[in-house]
Motif scaffolding. Structure first.
Motif, mmCIF file in Angstrom:
data_model
loop_
_atom_site.group_PDB
_atom_site.id
_atom_site.type_symbol
_atom_site.label_atom_id
_atom_site.label_comp_id
_atom_site.label_asym_id
_atom_site.label_seq_id
_atom_site.Cartn_x
_atom_site.Cartn_y
_atom_site.Cartn_z
ATOM 1 N N ALA A 93 0.810 -1.166 -0.054
ATOM 2 C CA ALA A 93 0.048 -0.096 -0.085
ATOM 3 C C ALA A 93 0.939 1.168 0.065
ATOM 4 C CB ALA A 93 -0.770 -0.228 1.361
ATOM 5 N N VAL A 94 0.987 2.135 -0.890
ATOM 6 C CA VAL A 94 1.753 3.197 -1.116
ATOM 7 C C VAL A 94 1.014 4.293 -0.585
ATOM 8 C CG1 VAL A 94 2.650 4.659 -2.561
ATOM 9 C CG2 VAL A 94 2.905 2.306 -3.303
ATOM 10 N N ALA A 95 1.929 4.826 0.535
ATOM 11 C CA ALA A 95 1.281 6.005 1.184
ATOM 12 C C ALA A 95 2.269 7.054 0.974
ATOM 13 C CB ALA A 95 0.969 5.709 2.769
ATOM 14 N N SER A 96 2.564 7.949 2.023
ATOM 15 C CA SER A 96 3.481 8.975 2.134
ATOM 16 C C SER A 96 4.697 8.357 2.264
ATOM 17 C CB SER A 96 3.345 10.090 3.226
ATOM 18 O OG SER A 96 1.964 10.397 3.103
ATOM 19 N N PRO A 97 5.828 9.027 1.432
ATOM 20 C CA PRO A 97 7.211 8.286 1.857
ATOM 21 C C PRO A 97 7.784 8.453 3.067
ATOM 22 C CG PRO A 97 7.338 10.321 0.207
ATOM 23 C CD PRO A 97 5.875 9.989 0.662
ATOM 24 N N ARG B 213 11.391 -13.934 -8.792
ATOM 25 C CA ARG B 213 10.767 -14.797 -9.755
ATOM 26 C C ARG B 213 9.897 -15.709 -8.924
ATOM 27 N NH1 ARG B 213 15.738 -14.901 -12.379
ATOM 28 N NH2 ARG B 213 15.648 -13.338 -13.949
ATOM 29 N N GLY B 214 8.720 -15.962 -9.678
ATOM 30 C CA GLY B 214 7.783 -16.684 -8.917
ATOM 31 C C GLY B 214 6.785 -16.028 -8.100
ATOM 32 N N LYS B 215 7.069 -14.694 -7.961
ATOM 33 C CA LYS B 215 6.397 -13.877 -6.724
ATOM 34 C C LYS B 215 5.374 -13.058 -7.539
ATOM 35 C CE LYS B 215 8.234 -16.069 -3.364
ATOM 36 N NZ LYS B 215 7.715 -16.883 -2.282
ATOM 37 N N PHE B 216 4.242 -12.504 -6.760
ATOM 38 C CA PHE B 216 3.325 -11.642 -7.131
ATOM 39 C C PHE B 216 3.090 -10.390 -6.421
ATOM 40 C CE2 PHE B 216 -1.744 -11.188 -7.859
ATOM 41 C CZ PHE B 216 -1.458 -10.173 -8.628
ATOM 42 N N THR B 217 3.585 -9.257 -6.717
ATOM 43 C CA THR B 217 3.457 -8.104 -5.998
ATOM 44 C C THR B 217 2.246 -7.102 -6.647
ATOM 45 O OG1 THR B 217 5.685 -7.937 -5.437
ATOM 46 C CG2 THR B 217 4.495 -6.028 -4.838
ATOM 47 N N ILE B 218 1.225 -6.725 -5.562
ATOM 48 C CA ILE B 218 0.125 -5.765 -5.683
ATOM 49 C C ILE B 218 0.478 -4.576 -5.377
ATOM 50 C CG2 ILE B 218 -2.157 -5.513 -5.476
ATOM 51 C CD1 ILE B 218 -2.669 -8.548 -5.334
ATOM 52 N N PHE B 219 0.783 -3.578 -6.100
ATOM 53 C CA PHE B 219 0.814 -2.020 -5.729
ATOM 54 C C PHE B 219 -0.539 -1.322 -5.649
ATOM 55 C CE2 PHE B 219 5.070 -3.041 -7.018
ATOM 56 C CZ PHE B 219 5.943 -2.366 -5.843
ATOM 57 N N ASP B 220 -0.938 -1.048 -4.627
ATOM 58 C CA ASP B 220 -2.252 -0.256 -4.278
ATOM 59 C C ASP B 220 -1.708 1.203 -4.397
ATOM 60 O OD1 ASP B 220 -4.563 0.611 -3.430
ATOM 61 O OD2 ASP B 220 -4.917 -0.382 -1.679
ATOM 62 N N ARG B 221 -1.774 1.929 -5.304
ATOM 63 C CA ARG B 221 -1.429 3.026 -5.700
ATOM 64 C C ARG B 221 0.325 2.684 -6.047
ATOM 65 N NH1 ARG B 221 -5.173 6.783 -5.664
ATOM 66 N NH2 ARG B 221 -6.763 6.699 -3.884
ATOM 67 N N SER B 222 0.757 3.789 -6.674
ATOM 68 C CA SER B 222 2.243 3.197 -7.173
ATOM 69 C C SER B 222 2.885 4.446 -7.445
ATOM 70 C CB SER B 222 1.893 2.452 -8.593
ATOM 71 O OG SER B 222 1.531 3.395 -9.603
ATOM 72 N N TRP B 223 4.067 4.140 -8.588
ATOM 73 C CA TRP B 223 4.857 5.335 -8.937
ATOM 74 C C TRP B 223 4.225 6.329 -9.810
ATOM 75 C CZ3 TRP B 223 5.566 0.069 -9.119
ATOM 76 C CH2 TRP B 223 5.355 -0.771 -10.250
ATOM 77 N N TYR B 224 2.760 5.781 -10.397
ATOM 78 C CA TYR B 224 2.070 6.875 -11.104
ATOM 79 C C TYR B 224 1.750 7.940 -10.235
ATOM 80 C CZ TYR B 224 2.810 3.869 -14.898
ATOM 81 O OH TYR B 224 3.329 3.153 -16.057
ATOM 82 N N GLY B 225 1.951 7.862 -8.959
ATOM 83 C CA GLY B 225 1.573 8.926 -7.878
ATOM 84 C C GLY B 225 2.212 10.358 -8.600
ATOM 85 N N ARG B 226 3.356 10.147 -9.016
ATOM 86 C CA ARG B 226 4.244 11.420 -9.349
ATOM 87 C C ARG B 226 3.182 12.051 -10.879
ATOM 88 N NH1 ARG B 226 10.190 12.822 -9.284
ATOM 89 N NH2 ARG B 226 9.151 13.446 -7.001
ATOM 90 N N VAL B 227 2.742 11.399 -11.619
ATOM 91 C CA VAL B 227 2.014 12.261 -12.612
ATOM 92 C C VAL B 227 0.501 12.219 -12.520
ATOM 93 C CG1 VAL B 227 3.811 11.590 -14.471
ATOM 94 C CG2 VAL B 227 1.721 9.918 -14.026
#
Lengths: 494, 494
Positions: B331-335, B355-369
């Motif tokens: 979960a992406v909150a304030s840095p 490899r073999g794993k799965f990460t879900i980003f709830d909000r992401s690097w797109y916060g910048r744009v």
């Protein structure tokens, strides 16, 4: 590109011992200020030839600087964790935070060079890796990082001596890994591909510093001084360090030995030998220009040099035996209005020879990093970026079959003085000497630095500089003609 | 990358006729001012799909602007003179001088794309050509040039319609060269490689403007407006135009039709169908995650969307049937302080799946744009450059086998309002609604623009955006799971 790092720089122990304490103190102070400001991180990349003192330098920096504010990361074999993720992940996890310094020992450059030397990738893939590295560094710089890239170099001869000395010494022979020996064998490959990497990644926001690794005193003081001056300049700067050129000197001739000082200026030919060899070389050039393989090539010669070094005379000897339809001399003077309205390189692109032809530039695009730099006719940002642009330009030329040969005609100050006086005394030569020429003499040292930087940054395997010892005009003319002939023959062999 | 240029932008004749006179006058004025200032040249590059109106646009610009101050160069087959020199020579000789405008029709991009589509070069060589173009443009920009790059696009369907209409019309069929037809067949290749070129060369100092070519009114007005606004901004700027971002809007939704407006928000599933399909897709995902081919891959999902669009619920349905050791939700909150001391992307690199794993980003690097752009939390220069950095980042991920799936969950304002009110009325959901959420609603239009730009600039073949119509949660959840499964299956097929 490695010329200045092959002339045997040394610093004696007394000088070294006298300078180190102040340098260390200043480095510690800068490091503390870096932490206090907390505005940007410092990243130091260590690359280069095996045995040229990379490890010793890292060890030394660790001793000199506050170990709480510096972290050394070595990137040898990736760990299992690293192998499971994209290649860049191992670098990202080791990035120094703002206010700290990270030393990367064995970087992305080592990886790509090893892959290229091992034949696992070709030039196109190497260029992709270079491009990725360039974009990573630009991003880091845009994000505020101050980046130093050091390349430790040894001439082939010194490399062999060093490896032999280490091997003969029972106390040190354990230090030689098989990789060392292998690199001794593959020295030429390493230097050739390394040069390609340096040429492509030597950008104003993250320039390379090539350090001659032979003498430990020289090596250590050079690295320490470059770090200190770059760091101090960035700390003084307002805002982020982003995309600004370093303020550290491009050449750090701490021992006052510059590239030009290493030339043997006593070389000369007597008149009879000159006349004989001149005729031979002129005939050889005329023959080469008529060779049918010349249809796949063009020849381009750049003449730069000290005032009164004999450029004009040399050019006349080059063209002496040629068909005037084959060559053209472009004398570069002040740009026209039309040329001023275009990008800097436009006025040289106009005169690029077609296949089969030969263009001689009497002065050239190097004016930007010589007279314009020394006389302050363009901003530091502009001449700094032009090294890269010039390398790109010459790469385009050579990629299309143009043979690029560049001459710096060097004379010593005394010879120049004699020639100036002789010109003033000869009525028909008096127009050749102006007050500008006398003024330029006062900037002799600044021109020497500029020439050293120019050669270090733009002498490449594809378009090398030839330094011509021109105190003796006969010697110079024959050397120039021979160099042109050899360059054409090399190109014809493919 | 071409999403916004496939939604059928149109402008009716009345609007067009009303706007053109003022636009033309302003363009002429800017052109005159450009000449008067004489500070920099303007270079307009015209590329894109055949039949999308490139030629018509060039013709129109020639009519609209003062022909004495503009020169059109077409780069079709090189002449004998050009063939005898390095490839870049033909472009250099046609560069506009300061104060003038040059239109390059058929540029270095056309050459490299044709070579790639014809199979004469591979991706690595294409990247070399891209790199050379990038360095040329950076040099031109550093030398002061203002560069506009237009890419004219048509969807495959419209391209075919257009070619058919032209072919059926005896007055126009002469216009179709064999190349047109060939491009119709090779449309997919052209778009795929074109996207690679755009992604790599879309830099802040020379961004691409993708123009939908279907409607002549829309096309002409868009190009005219972008030129005018970019030119006016550069004329107002002090000093050279160098390396500054354009001021023109990134999206030019002149007809007020944005990407998000083109979604069919009525799509829905009834509960029974939802439950059945959800189970099927969940089982499919669980199976794929256990597949042995997963050892060569990792899965990474990005969830972005309007407030209250149902990200959390959708994520729970995705992980519903998975082994908790296989996935991780970030979960992406304030840095954190530690994250603030690093380059922007560092806090996302930390969480890249092995490899073999799965990460879900709830909000992401797109916060910048998104939020940082809209709320002014970072400078324009920073969010503009981040599109390119993000594309580089995702290319590194996908290059290492990471499957990157990005979701934008879209709801309409009315649905959001209802959900906000429902949350306020439900005690255990009240924490989910804050004053920030209400404030963000006021910036609905600004967020729509930001989402449009984001998708246009970062939806790539290797890491596409999926726009999810999320007014109906059932529909959205099933679409998300299906998209993930399809992406994994595609990766497993290789």
């Amino acid at each position: 590109m490695f010329e200045s790092a092959e002339i045997g720089h040394t610093i004696d122990d007394a000088t070294y011992d006298a300078q180190v304490p102040a340098l260390r103190e200043a480095l510690l102070e800068a490091q503390f200020e870096l932490k206090e400001q907390g505005r940007f991180p410092v990243l130091v990349l260590i690359s280069g030839i095996e045995g040229a003192g990379k490890g010793e330098t890292v060890k030394l920096l660790n001793e000199w600087m506050d170990p709480r504010l510096i972290e050394v990361s070595t990137f040898d074999q990736p760990t299992d964790e690293e192998l499971a993720r994209p290649p860049a992940w191992r670098y990202w996890r080791k990035l120094p935070p703002k206010g700290r310094t990270g030393i990367f020992f064995g970087t992305w450059y080592s990886q790509m060079l090893q892959a290229r030397i091992g034949g696992r990738i070709d030039d196109a893939r190497l260029d992709q890796a270079i491009d990725i590295a360039g974009r990573l560094e630009r991003m880091l710089s845009d994000e505020g990082a101050l980046i130093f890239k050091f390349w430790f170099h040894l001439s082939k001869k010194r490399m062999k001596e060093r490896l032999k000395a280490l091997n003969d010494d029972p106390l040190h022979s354990w230090r030689l890994s098989s990789l060392d020996w292998q690199q001794s064998k593959t020295y030429d490959k390493f230097v050739r591909h390394g040069e390609r990497v340096l040429r492509r990644t030597n950008r104003d926001f993250a320039p390379w510093y090539v350090i001659e690794g032979t003498d430990a005193n020289y090596r250590s003081l050079s690295v320490g001084r470059i770090l200190l001056e770059g760091l101090q300049a960035a700390l003084r700067r307002e805002g982020a360090a982003r995309s600004s050129p370093h303020a550290a000197p491009l050449v750090s001739s701490l021992d006052n030995r510059a590239l030009l000082d290493a030339l043997d200026m006593t070389q000369a030919l007597d008149k009879a030998e000159y006349q004989e060899r001149l005729l031979v070389e002129q005939a050889r050039l005329a023959g080469l220009m008529r060779d049918k393989r010349m249809r796949q090539h063009a020849l381009l010669a750049v003449f730069e040099g000290n005032d009164a070094a004999g450029k004009g005379g040399a050019i006349r000897r080059v063209t002496g035996a040629l068909d005037p339809r084959q060559y053209r001399i472009v004398a570069v003077a002040s740009p026209t209005d039309e040329e001023l309205a275009q990008p800097y390189l436009w006025r040289f692109w106009r005169h690029i020879p077609a296949r089969g032809k030969f263009t001689i530039f009497d002065r050239s695009w190097y004016g930007r990093v010589l007279v314009e730099r020394v006389e302050g006719l363009c901003s530091e940002v502009d001449w700094l970026r032009s090294y890269g642009e010039i390398n790109d330009f010459e790469e385009e030329l050579t990629g299309a079959g143009v043979v690029v040969v560049k001459f710096w005609l060097a004379i010593d100050p005394q010879t120049q003085l004699e020639r100036f006086k002789a010109r003033e005394a000869t009525p028909f030569k008096r127009f050749k000497i102006t007050p500008d020429d006398w003024r330029n003499r006062d900037k002799w040292a600044a021109y020497c630095d500029a020439v050293g930087d120019m050669v270090d940054r733009t002498s490449t395997g594809i378009a090398p500089w030839t330094l011509v010892e021109a105190n003796d005009k006969y010697f110079a003319r024959v050397k120039i003609l021979r160099t042109l002939n050899e360059a054409l023959e090399r190109a014809f062999r493919g």
